[in-house]
Design a protein around this motif. Structure first.
Motif, short mmCIF file in Angstrom:
data_model
loop_
_atom_site.label_atom_id
_atom_site.label_comp_id
_atom_site.label_asym_id
_atom_site.label_seq_id
_atom_site.Cartn_x
_atom_site.Cartn_y
_atom_site.Cartn_z
N GLU A 119 -4.20 30.94 -13.68
CA GLU A 119 -6.09 31.36 -13.22
C GLU A 119 -6.26 32.52 -12.29
O GLU A 119 -6.95 33.11 -12.00
N GLY A 120 -4.68 32.79 -11.65
CA GLY A 120 -4.78 34.28 -10.77
C GLY A 120 -4.87 35.25 -11.71
O GLY A 120 -5.48 35.74 -12.82
N HIS A 121 -4.36 36.63 -10.42
CA HIS A 121 -4.33 37.68 -11.54
C HIS A 121 -3.15 37.60 -13.31
O HIS A 121 -2.53 36.66 -13.40
N PRO A 122 -4.27 38.15 -13.61
CA PRO A 122 -3.44 38.16 -15.27
C PRO A 122 -2.05 38.66 -15.52
O PRO A 122 -1.99 37.64 -16.83
N LYS A 126 0.52 37.63 -13.32
CA LYS A 126 1.54 37.54 -13.23
C LYS A 126 1.83 36.46 -13.61
O LYS A 126 1.47 35.68 -14.29
N TRP A 144 2.28 39.60 -8.49
CA TRP A 144 0.98 40.28 -7.68
C TRP A 144 0.36 40.10 -6.05
O TRP A 144 0.89 38.80 -5.47
N GLY A 191 -1.12 41.26 -4.02
CA GLY A 191 -2.64 41.50 -3.66
C GLY A 191 -3.03 42.83 -4.12
O GLY A 191 -4.38 43.82 -3.87
#
Lengths: 372, 136
Positions: B28-31, B33, B56, B58
């Motif tokens: 659910e983090g950076h799309p 990754k 990713w 940041g």
């Protein structure tokens, strides 16, 4: 079995598994159109009393004949908390239902007002039983060494923290309208909620536009890690194991998970050769007392869950600084600073108040408990 | 028709495994990754199949194409939330050891799904074709 049939069987298996998962519990607004109201009268045929949602089935007479409708209610855990039981409604009883229609046009309704047809007595939702605060604040209970007790002292009645004054994470000082699930009244307010990076804002808007129906907490019963664990109506307990310098956080919701806050100064890492490289839903917590406030530093989160109602994104760079202050016997102030350079442009903070439900046991909620 | 071929059986197993695996590897983090598997069609230099691992930090998306075999380091990668456009550039070498720069342009599809896809095109001095990978 011929080749085509074999492939069809495989596809069928795959699709049915996906379908089962997709139709697990979901946020209310994802399944029901809150703007499309329905009113039904009928005879109860069955009460399916289980988590994640209770369903009451009733036969409704119409021009097309007698049709069976499903009235979806809150989880069994929540209804029991409100005084309902499996015996509250029985097959054969006549009821009236007001609620919101299913988005897909099926014969399902979210029950907002359920009454006995005979006398109009309300059976759902029950009367509000909000905890009352005493007129005069009761002093914060303390351990012999003077530290505030975060839970019940030994020999006193049990209890837990509940009724968060905010049920979704929003930066302090920001005023936006949203539902209890964190669904914005106006999606154009999305950028105000927290200082998101462009990708995070895009993801947040997408989750909002999809009415939060992809929330892993509901779709896959993923744990409510991060600040979300303190915004559940099912509450939580803080159990102080002072002999071992640790505090257990026991959750009423979230599949009854627990988390440990260590106060012994250990490093926030797992067991070498064990879970040392394994990020967690609740992260790794290290705490210390500063006056009457327990300060907790949490890192080591995974990215498999939503850390807030409403779907604010986070990354594995998430670093939380939490503060727990029991300002009086009945009040706990929770403050959190969110640092996540992977998703946000700066650090930001949120805070809310929780109430002590003394003399009560922590609810036991399992997301997919079929009560068997 | 007789028994299904081994490739058919394998397809069935893969389909079932994918269905089971989807919720387990949610991200659910950076799309961008994660690990991505798919095809860059008509690629005569590095083959039709492609594996891409992105992360990713940041600020930047970094990663590797075909790690362990071709080890093509991602030089530039970006994600534009307006339309979820993906742009990737990577330097490789052809079979003769000559420099070869890949440029991949596409768009994220099914953003909300753990097994979301990047669909677009790839191009290099050696050719061009369809690019489609799905997150694993």
């Amino acid at each position: 079995m011929n080749r085509n049939l074999y492939i069809r069987c495989g596809l069928g298996l795959a699709l049915s598994l996906l379908g089962t998962l997709a139709w697990a519990q979901r946020p209310l607004s994802g399944k029901f159109d809150l703007g499309k109201k329905l009113e039904l009268s009928g005879i109860v045929t069955k009460v399916d009393w289980r988590n994640p949602q209770v369903h009451v089935f009733l036969n409704v007479k119409s021009a097309a004949g007698t049709l069976n409708w499903a009235v979806e209610l809150d989880s069994a855990s929540m209804l029991e908390l409100d005084g309902w039981s499996e015996e509250s409604l029985r097959p054969g009883e006549a009821i009236t239902v007001k609620g919101s229609a299913a988005r897909d046009g099926s014969r399902q309704v979210w029950g907002e007002d359920v009454r006995y047809a005979a006398n109009g007595t309300l059976v759902f939702p029950p009367k509000s039983k909000a905890l009352r605060k005493p007129l005069v604040p009761r002093p914060t209970p303390r351990w012999p060494d003077g530290h505030p007790a975060l839970g019940a002292l030994p020999g006193t009645a049990d209890g837990y923290w509940t009724e968060p004054s905010k049920t979704a994470l929003v930066e302090d000082g920001v005023d936006v309208k949203m539902s209890e699930y964190g669904l914005l009244a106006n999606i154009e307010d999305a950028a105000k909620v927290a200082p998101m990076q462009p990708w995070a804002l895009g993801v947040y808007r997408n989750r909002q536009a999809r009415q939060l129906r992809d929330d892993p907490l509901f779709v896959n019963c993923k744990p409510p890690g991060g600040p979300r664990q303190y915004q559940s109506p099912l509450g939580f307990q803080l159990i102080e194991d002072r002999a071992h310098q640790r505090v257990f956080v026991l959750l009423g919701g979230g599949n009854h998970n627990y988390r440990i806050i260590y106060l012994d100064g250990r490093k926030q890492q797992g067991l070498v050769g064990g879970d040392d490289d394994n990020p967690l839903y609740y992260g790794r917590s290290s705490g210390r007392w500063e006056g009457d406030t327990l300060i907790v530093d949490v890192v080591g989160f995974n990215e498999d869950f939503w850390f807030t109602q409403g779907g604010l994104p986070h990354t594995d760079l998430l670093h939380l600084r939490e503060r727990f202050t029991r300002t009086d016997l009945d009040t706990l102030r929770y403050e959190v600073q969110v640092e996540d350079p992977g998703a946000y442009t700066r650090n930001w903070s949120a805070s809310w108040i929780l109430k002590w439900n003394g003399g009560a046991s922590l609810p036991t909620h399992f997301c997919q408990n079929n009560r068997q | 028709m007789g028994n299904p071929s081994s490739s058919t059986k394998w397809s069935v197993v893969v389909l079932a495994a994918l269905a089971l695996a989807v919720p387990i590897i949610a991200q659910e983090g950076h799309p961008l990754k994660g690990s991505w598997i798919g095809v860059w069609e008509s690629n005569t230099v590095h083959g039709n199949d492609v594996l891409m691992v992105l992360t990713w930090d940041g600020k930047n998306v970094t990663g590797m194409i075909n790690p362990g075999t071709d080890n093509i380091k991602v030089d530039k990668a970006s994600l534009d939330p307006a339309g979820w456009k993906v742009h990737i550039e990577a330097d490789a070498k052809d079979k003769q050891g000559k420099a070869l720069r890949y440029v991949i342009d596409g768009a994220l599809q099914q953003l909300e799904m753990p097994n979301r896809a990047i669909v677009g095109t790839w191009q290099s001095p050696s050719g061009r074709g369809k690019f489609e990978v799905r997150r694993q």
